[in-house]
Design a protein around this motif. Structure first.
Motif, PDB file in Angstrom:
ATOM      1  N   THR A 161      22.907  -2.715 -37.058  1.00  0.00           N
ATOM      2  CA  THR A 161      21.773  -3.593 -37.353  1.00  0.00           C
ATOM      3  C   THR A 161      20.468  -3.003 -36.851  1.00  0.00           C
ATOM      4  N   ALA A 162      20.517  -2.401 -35.673  1.00  0.00           N
ATOM      5  CA  ALA A 162      19.304  -1.846 -35.065  1.00  0.00           C
ATOM      6  C   ALA A 162      19.693  -0.884 -33.965  1.00  0.00           C
ATOM      7  N   THR A 163      18.750  -0.048 -33.590  1.00  0.00           N
ATOM      8  CA  THR A 163      18.879   0.764 -32.385  1.00  0.00           C
ATOM      9  C   THR A 163      17.539   0.759 -31.678  1.00  0.00           C
ATOM     10  N   ASN A 172      24.238   2.683 -25.631  1.00  0.00           N
ATOM     11  CA  ASN A 172      23.684   3.873 -26.290  1.00  0.00           C
ATOM     12  C   ASN A 172      24.278   3.993 -27.686  1.00  0.00           C
ATOM     13  N   ASP A 173      23.704   4.869 -28.504  1.00  0.00           N
ATOM     14  CA  ASP A 173      24.145   4.995 -29.888  1.00  0.00           C
ATOM     15  C   ASP A 173      25.524   5.602 -30.013  1.00  0.00           C
ATOM     16  N   GLU A 174      25.894   6.497 -29.087  1.00  0.00           N
ATOM     17  CA  GLU A 174      27.217   7.104 -29.166  1.00  0.00           C
ATOM     18  C   GLU A 174      28.303   6.028 -29.081  1.00  0.00           C
ATOM     19  N   VAL A 217      26.008  -4.839 -34.976  1.00  0.00           N
ATOM     20  CA  VAL A 217      26.023  -3.851 -33.891  1.00  0.00           C
ATOM     21  C   VAL A 217      24.606  -3.366 -33.614  1.00  0.00           C
ATOM     22  N   VAL A 218      24.209  -3.438 -32.353  1.00  0.00           N
ATOM     23  CA  VAL A 218      22.906  -2.921 -31.918  1.00  0.00           C
ATOM     24  C   VAL A 218      23.149  -1.832 -30.885  1.00  0.00           C
ATOM     25  N   GLY A 219      22.527  -0.677 -31.095  1.00  0.00           N
ATOM     26  CA  GLY A 219      22.663   0.447 -30.181  1.00  0.00           C
ATOM     27  C   GLY A 219      21.379   0.718 -29.421  1.00  0.00           C
ATOM     28  N   PHE A 220      21.346   1.878 -28.783  1.00  0.00           N
ATOM     29  CA  PHE A 220      20.193   2.239 -27.942  1.00  0.00           C
ATOM     30  C   PHE A 220      20.099   3.762 -27.912  1.00  0.00           C
ATOM     31  N   ASP A 221      18.958   4.296 -28.222  1.00  0.00           N
ATOM     32  CA  ASP A 221      18.594   5.715 -28.149  1.00  0.00           C
ATOM     33  C   ASP A 221      17.798   6.161 -29.364  1.00  0.00           C
ATOM     34  N   GLY A 222      18.244   5.753 -30.561  1.00  0.00           N
ATOM     35  CA  GLY A 222      17.580   6.229 -31.765  1.00  0.00           C
ATOM     36  C   GLY A 222      17.935   7.664 -32.090  1.00  0.00           C
ATOM     37  N   ILE A 268      19.161 -12.359 -23.486  1.00  0.00           N
ATOM     38  CA  ILE A 268      20.132 -13.197 -24.183  1.00  0.00           C
ATOM     39  C   ILE A 268      20.153 -14.619 -23.622  1.00  0.00           C
ATOM     40  N   LYS A 269      19.601 -14.806 -22.420  1.00  0.00           N
ATOM     41  CA  LYS A 269      19.531 -16.153 -21.838  1.00  0.00           C
ATOM     42  C   LYS A 269      18.686 -17.101 -22.682  1.00  0.00           C
ATOM     43  N   ALA A 270      17.813 -16.546 -23.477  1.00  0.00           N
ATOM     44  CA  ALA A 270      16.969 -17.379 -24.340  1.00  0.00           C
ATOM     45  C   ALA A 270      17.733 -17.963 -25.522  1.00  0.00           C
ATOM     46  N   TYR A 271      18.999 -17.580 -25.659  1.00  0.00           N
ATOM     47  CA  TYR A 271      19.809 -18.033 -26.798  1.00  0.00           C
ATOM     48  C   TYR A 271      21.096 -18.670 -26.278  1.00  0.00           C
ATOM     49  N   PRO A 272      21.033 -19.955 -25.899  1.00  0.00           N
ATOM     50  CA  PRO A 272      22.201 -20.618 -25.299  1.00  0.00           C
ATOM     51  C   PRO A 272      23.398 -20.698 -26.236  1.00  0.00           C
ATOM     52  N   GLY A 273      23.177 -20.516 -27.526  1.00  0.00           N
ATOM     53  CA  GLY A 273      24.287 -20.567 -28.472  1.00  0.00           C
ATOM     54  C   GLY A 273      25.106 -19.285 -28.516  1.00  0.00           C
ATOM     55  N   ILE A 274      24.641 -18.268 -27.814  1.00  0.00           N
ATOM     56  CA  ILE A 274      25.360 -16.994 -27.800  1.00  0.00           C
ATOM     57  C   ILE A 274      26.158 -16.854 -26.516  1.00  0.00           C
ATOM     58  N   GLN A 275      27.414 -16.517 -26.665  1.00  0.00           N
ATOM     59  CA  GLN A 275      28.313 -16.355 -25.518  1.00  0.00           C
ATOM     60  C   GLN A 275      28.700 -14.874 -25.389  1.00  0.00           C
ATOM     61  N   VAL A 276      28.407 -14.293 -24.220  1.00  0.00           N
ATOM     62  CA  VAL A 276      28.850 -12.922 -23.940  1.00  0.00           C
ATOM     63  C   VAL A 276      30.272 -13.019 -23.408  1.00  0.00           C
ATOM     64  N   VAL A 277      31.247 -12.645 -24.244  1.00  0.00           N
ATOM     65  CA  VAL A 277      32.656 -12.874 -23.887  1.00  0.00           C
ATOM     66  C   VAL A 277      33.270 -11.706 -23.123  1.00  0.00           C
ATOM     67  N   ALA A 278      32.614 -10.539 -23.142  1.00  0.00           N
ATOM     68  CA  ALA A 278      33.162  -9.389 -22.409  1.00  0.00           C
ATOM     69  C   ALA A 278      32.091  -8.321 -22.230  1.00  0.00           C
ATOM     70  N   GLN A 279      32.167  -7.631 -21.089  1.00  0.00           N
ATOM     71  CA  GLN A 279      31.329  -6.471 -20.821  1.00  0.00           C
ATOM     72  C   GLN A 279      32.221  -5.397 -20.219  1.00  0.00           C
ATOM     73  N   GLN A 280      32.334  -4.265 -20.888  1.00  0.00           N
ATOM     74  CA  GLN A 280      33.216  -3.208 -20.401  1.00  0.00           C
ATOM     75  C   GLN A 280      32.537  -1.840 -20.531  1.00  0.00           C
ATOM     76  N   PRO A 281      32.733  -0.969 -19.538  1.00  0.00           N
ATOM     77  CA  PRO A 281      32.139   0.370 -19.626  1.00  0.00           C
ATOM     78  C   PRO A 281      32.877   1.263 -20.614  1.00  0.00           C
ATOM     79  N   ALA A 282      32.095   2.055 -21.344  1.00  0.00           N
ATOM     80  CA  ALA A 282      32.645   3.095 -22.220  1.00  0.00           C
ATOM     81  C   ALA A 282      31.919   4.412 -21.962  1.00  0.00           C
ATOM     82  N   ASP A 283      31.191   4.452 -20.859  1.00  0.00           N
ATOM     83  CA  ASP A 283      30.646   5.701 -20.295  1.00  0.00           C
ATOM     84  C   ASP A 283      29.719   6.479 -21.225  1.00  0.00           C
ATOM     85  N   PHE A 284      28.986   5.767 -22.091  1.00  0.00           N
ATOM     86  CA  PHE A 284      28.049   6.426 -23.011  1.00  0.00           C
ATOM     87  C   PHE A 284      28.750   7.393 -23.956  1.00  0.00           C
TER      88      PHE A 284
END
Length: 323
Positions: free
Chosen positions: A274-276, A234-236, A255-260, A192-208
């Protein structure tokens, strides 16, 4: 689990694991009498496998792949569910050690907490294979996992593309202490560093977890009603976020997830995700068992095996749903 008709497989509950902290932990054993291919010498090899949780479709697929490989190779595989409890998993691995398993596969609940049990197995020369997540502070015979850092980068690229290279995004993190969460987060941060116009405003755990993903996303929307995108590790969690977003999912908020996972792929096809980043959990399970059999037989195996990940979008999701 699909097994050839020429292979005989049996399954039974394993009860009374000494030292387990919960009677809710179930174990299953599967074996086959003849090997239909792959690594030779699997017949009679006893393998114990502790899975972080079977309350997640991804790890069910992982288990199925492992059981299929054990049946093909003729190995006796005992599977236990740690139910996302690190102490329970330590007990399970200790039990495998006392039962003189020839090899142990661990899918860690916590990459740090798993170390003492892994060290205990190593002291009595039982090889341990770490699957999907690494073990910190202890040496394992092999770590077989998806390329999570690369996957995190792919997720950043897809989310950036979807929001037009600018906007506010949040990250739903997995279980703290797991290598999968750490590596996916690292890859996303790098990408995401390659996109200076994008701001990550929060990161919080949801434990998968899907329900926690819903709750965390609901709270984040109150703090950031003008949100443009979500990366869930993850997708969950992604599916929980989709539910919290309602009509905004896939429209105002990408929304982009991870696992497929099957449900994740359905959401991509429907446009709410949008994608996984698609992993190959059955292949991971197969590779872990194959490595365990080789290690049990004294063969030299690679210290790490990286299983490739792929990006599933609406344009190509059909190929993942039929594979």
């Amino acid at each position: 689990m699909r097994i050839s008709a020429t292979v005989l497989a049996t399954a039974a509950l394993v009860a009374g694991l000494a030292g387990c902290g919960s009677s809710g932990s179930a174990g299953s054993a599967a074996s086959a009498g003849s090997a239909g291919g792959g690594s030779a010498g699997g017949a009679g090899v006893k393998i114990g496998m502790s899975v972080s949780t079977l309350n997640n479709p991804y790890f069910v697929q992982f288990r199925d792949g492992a059981q299929a490989a054990a049946a093909r190779l003729g190995a006796a595989l005992t599977v236990t569910d740690a139910q996302n409890d690190a102490s329970q998993q330590v007990n399970q691995v200790q039990n495998f050690t006392s039962q003189n398993m020839k090899a142990i596969i661990i899918n860690p609940v916590d990459s740090d907490a798993a170390a003492p049990a892994v060290k205990a197995a190593d002291r009595v020369s039982i090889p341990v294979i770490a699957a999907d997540r690494g073990v910190n502070g202890a040496e394992v015979a092999q770590t077989v996992a998806s390329d999570n850092v690369a996957g995190g980068r792919y997720a950043a690229q897809e989310l950036a593309k979807a929001v037009g290279g600018s906007g506010k995004v949040v990250v739903l993190q997995g279980v703290p202490g797991t290598s999968a969460s750490r590596d996916r987060g690292q890859g996303f941060t790098e990408g995401i560093k390659a996109y200076p116009g994008i701001q990550v405003v929060a990161q919080q755990p949801a434990d998968f977890d899907r329900t926690k993903g819903l709750d965390v996303m609901t709270n984040l929307l109150q703090s950031h009603p003008d949100l443009n995108g979500v990366f869930a590790e993850n997708d969950e969690m992604a599916l929980g976020a989709v539910k919290a977003l309602g009509a905004k999912a896939g429209q105002q908020v990408k929304v982009v997830g991870f696992d497929g996972t099957p449900e994740g792929l359905k959401a991509v096809a429907a446009g709410t995700m949008t994608a996984t980043i698609a992993q190959q959990p059955k292949l991971l399970g197969q590779r872990a068992v194959e490595a365990a059999v080789k290690a049990a037989n004294g063969e030299t195996i690679a210290k790490t095996v990286a299983v490739p990940v792929k990006v599933a979008t609406k344009a190509n999701v059909a190929q993942f749903q039929t594979s």
